[in-house]
Design a protein around this motif. Structure first.
Motif, PDB file in Angstrom:
ATOM      1  N   UNK A  13     -28.925 -50.926  16.715  1.00 10.96           N
ATOM      2  CA  UNK A  13     -27.995 -51.020  15.564  1.00 10.96           C
ATOM      3  C   UNK A  13     -28.426 -50.122  14.442  1.00 10.96           C
ATOM      4  N   UNK A  14     -29.847 -50.316  14.154  1.00 18.35           N
ATOM      5  CA  UNK A  14     -30.237 -49.560  12.838  1.00 18.35           C
ATOM      6  C   UNK A  14     -29.997 -47.975  12.830  1.00 18.35           C
ATOM      7  N   UNK A  15     -30.383 -47.691  14.011  1.00 22.24           N
ATOM      8  CA  UNK A  15     -30.438 -46.095  14.282  1.00 22.24           C
ATOM      9  C   UNK A  15     -28.841 -45.800  14.538  1.00 22.24           C
ATOM     10  N   UNK A  16     -28.273 -46.487  15.332  1.00 19.05           N
ATOM     11  CA  UNK A  16     -26.980 -46.040  15.449  1.00 19.05           C
ATOM     12  C   UNK A  16     -26.179 -45.964  14.026  1.00 19.05           C
ATOM     13  N   UNK A  17     -26.337 -46.887  13.251  1.00 15.20           N
ATOM     14  CA  UNK A  17     -25.822 -47.207  11.497  1.00 15.20           C
ATOM     15  C   UNK A  17     -26.195 -45.875  11.124  1.00 15.20           C
ATOM     16  N   UNK A  43     -15.638 -38.243  17.445  1.00 18.68           N
ATOM     17  CA  UNK A  43     -16.967 -37.816  18.120  1.00 18.68           C
ATOM     18  C   UNK A  43     -18.143 -38.488  17.808  1.00 18.68           C
ATOM     19  N   UNK A  44     -17.971 -39.147  16.691  1.00 18.22           N
ATOM     20  CA  UNK A  44     -19.120 -40.181  16.012  1.00 18.22           C
ATOM     21  C   UNK A  44     -19.362 -41.303  16.986  1.00 18.22           C
ATOM     22  N   UNK A  45     -18.279 -42.124  17.415  1.00 15.38           N
ATOM     23  CA  UNK A  45     -18.135 -43.295  18.300  1.00 15.38           C
ATOM     24  C   UNK A  45     -18.811 -42.762  19.668  1.00 15.38           C
ATOM     25  N   UNK A  46     -18.418 -41.778  20.203  1.00 16.25           N
ATOM     26  CA  UNK A  46     -19.142 -41.146  21.368  1.00 16.25           C
ATOM     27  C   UNK A  46     -20.505 -40.998  21.438  1.00 16.25           C
ATOM     28  N   UNK A  47     -21.019 -40.267  20.153  1.00 11.82           N
ATOM     29  CA  UNK A  47     -22.503 -40.032  19.768  1.00 11.82           C
ATOM     30  C   UNK A  47     -23.321 -41.470  19.536  1.00 11.82           C
ATOM     31  N   UNK A  48     -22.676 -42.212  18.784  1.00 14.92           N
ATOM     32  CA  UNK A  48     -23.150 -43.485  18.603  1.00 14.92           C
ATOM     33  C   UNK A  48     -23.665 -44.362  19.833  1.00 14.92           C
ATOM     34  N   UNK A  49     -22.614 -44.543  20.940  1.00 13.72           N
ATOM     35  CA  UNK A  49     -22.701 -45.342  22.126  1.00 13.72           C
ATOM     36  C   UNK A  49     -23.860 -44.378  23.060  1.00 13.72           C
ATOM     37  N   UNK A  97     -15.118 -48.339   3.907  1.00 16.88           N
ATOM     38  CA  UNK A  97     -16.512 -48.814   4.077  1.00 16.88           C
ATOM     39  C   UNK A  97     -16.706 -50.119   5.314  1.00 16.88           C
ATOM     40  N   UNK A  98     -15.522 -50.422   5.681  1.00 17.22           N
ATOM     41  CA  UNK A  98     -15.646 -51.584   6.529  1.00 17.22           C
ATOM     42  C   UNK A  98     -15.549 -51.397   7.996  1.00 17.22           C
ATOM     43  N   UNK A  99     -16.805 -50.833   8.447  1.00 17.66           N
ATOM     44  CA  UNK A  99     -16.872 -50.517   9.743  1.00 17.66           C
ATOM     45  C   UNK A  99     -18.368 -51.000  10.294  1.00 17.66           C
ATOM     46  N   UNK A 100     -18.624 -51.262  11.410  1.00 18.10           N
ATOM     47  CA  UNK A 100     -19.779 -51.695  11.731  1.00 18.10           C
ATOM     48  C   UNK A 100     -20.296 -51.397  13.059  1.00 18.10           C
ATOM     49  N   UNK A 101     -21.694 -51.634  13.703  1.00 14.74           N
ATOM     50  CA  UNK A 101     -22.109 -51.420  15.096  1.00 14.74           C
ATOM     51  C   UNK A 101     -22.528 -52.863  15.531  1.00 14.74           C
ATOM     52  N   UNK A 102     -21.820 -53.211  16.504  1.00  9.95           N
ATOM     53  CA  UNK A 102     -21.943 -54.644  17.383  1.00  9.95           C
ATOM     54  C   UNK A 102     -22.636 -54.384  18.816  1.00  9.95           C
ATOM     55  N   UNK A 103     -23.645 -55.010  18.768  1.00 12.35           N
ATOM     56  CA  UNK A 103     -24.506 -55.064  19.825  1.00 12.35           C
ATOM     57  C   UNK A 103     -24.779 -56.520  20.390  1.00 12.35           C
ATOM     58  N   UNK A 104     -24.730 -56.911  21.620  1.00 10.62           N
ATOM     59  CA  UNK A 104     -24.701 -58.331  22.044  1.00 10.62           C
ATOM     60  C   UNK A 104     -25.433 -58.223  23.261  1.00 10.62           C
ATOM     61  N   UNK A 105     -26.265 -59.177  23.763  1.00 14.43           N
ATOM     62  CA  UNK A 105     -27.115 -59.139  24.879  1.00 14.43           C
ATOM     63  C   UNK A 105     -26.521 -60.533  25.714  1.00 14.43           C
ATOM     64  N   UNK A 119     -23.365 -50.815   8.029  1.00 15.20           N
ATOM     65  CA  UNK A 119     -24.405 -50.051   7.006  1.00 15.20           C
ATOM     66  C   UNK A 119     -23.834 -49.611   5.597  1.00 15.20           C
ATOM     67  N   UNK A 120     -22.331 -49.429   5.362  1.00 11.87           N
ATOM     68  CA  UNK A 120     -21.845 -49.169   4.144  1.00 11.87           C
ATOM     69  C   UNK A 120     -22.074 -50.380   3.073  1.00 11.87           C
ATOM     70  N   UNK A 121     -22.337 -51.607   3.587  1.00  9.84           N
ATOM     71  CA  UNK A 121     -22.583 -52.805   2.830  1.00  9.84           C
ATOM     72  C   UNK A 121     -24.095 -53.026   2.777  1.00  9.84           C
TER      73      UNK A 121
END
Length: 262
Positions: A13-17, A43-49, A97-105, A119-121
């Motif tokens: 999440x840190x790297x993607x953010x 394009x950034x959604x795709x790059x982050x995934x 600014x209200x966007x985020x990276x969400x990762x669950x296991x 990240x913007x927070x």
């Protein structure tokens, strides 16, 4: 194992953010649409995934992954990663600014780790099942009990017009009964705001597993109740999260208003 999964989720999440925050082009454009012309992918959604998937596969190649932008591999370890690389794409597209990276296991179908980076927070939320919810090193707790008419409630709207019309009618039913309503644009962050005591409740129809998996665990570990229609878990049919008192009042109102259908 849970601690290993948490550390990997935090790092991914840190790297993607950082990629999303620092790599956003000034001329960012829509790369594709999903359910309607206003439901967009950049394009950034795709790059982050791609970044998240590559990082997790490098460290745990036997795990499965389900991602918003198309990743769907079963794996053989019993662990599946559920990833929204950019939750709040429209906010991101507009520079809000209200966007985020969400990762669950998940392990054998149960969510055991959740991470949401905003990240913007400058904030990263995380939870491990049974270990509480955290914002950095601060343990989170949902708000103290309050009656529904003093509750701040968030919601969201889909991108298909018929669903939006019905969701507007449901909101019109709810608004006179609560303190106020917010529409933030990121389900993952709304669920974390319930956990952090910044909202009393949140509800929405039409979420996907990657929208809610991490945030649902974080909210529950902070003491909130989460669910769908009465007796059912949170799902695309309906997701409700809130302090126990507000949840108990809001869920039946949403059921009576038909918030679970289009």
């Amino acid at each position: 194992m849970h601690e290993e999964l948490l550390e990997l989720a935090l790092e991914a999440a840190r790297r993607a953010g950082e990629l999303l925050r620092d790599g956003r082009p000034d001329d960012l454009v829509v790369a594709a649409v999903k359910t309607s012309p206003i439901d967009v992918v950049t394009e950034m959604d795709i790059a982050a995934e791609k970044l998240i998937g590559g990082f997790l596969a490098e460290h745990r190649p036997a795990d499965g992954m389900l991602g918003e932008e198309g990743a769907d591999t079963p794996g053989t370890s019993g662990v599946r990663w559920v990833v929204d690389p950019l939750d709040g794409t429209v906010n991101y597209l507009y520079g809000l600014p209200s966007w985020g990276v969400s990762i669950a296991a998940e392990y054998r179908g149960e969510t055991v780790v959740g991470v949401v980076a905003a990240p913007m927070r400058g904030e990263t939320y995380h939870a491990v099942r049974g270990g509480g919810a955290w914002l950095g090193g601060v343990r989170l707790s949902c708000r103290a009990p309050a009656p529904l008419d003093q509750a701040l409630v968030a919601t969201g709207f889909g991108y298909v017009q018929t669903r939006r019309d019905h969701q507007a009618e449901v909101a019109r039913t709810i608004i006179p009964l609560v303190r106020d309503v917010r529409r933030g644009g990121s389900a993952a962050i709304d669920l974390c705001d319930v956990a952090a005591g910044r909202l009393d409740a949140y509800y929405e129809r039409g979420l996907n597993p990657w929208d809610l998996a991490a945030g649902d665990l974080i909210a529950r570990e902070a003491g909130a109740l989460t669910g769908g229609r009465p007796g059912r878990p949170a799902s695309g049919e309906l997701t409700v999260a809130g302090t126990p008192a507000v949840f108990a009042s809001l869920q039946p109102l949403l059921e009576a208003a038909g918030a679970w259908h289009d």
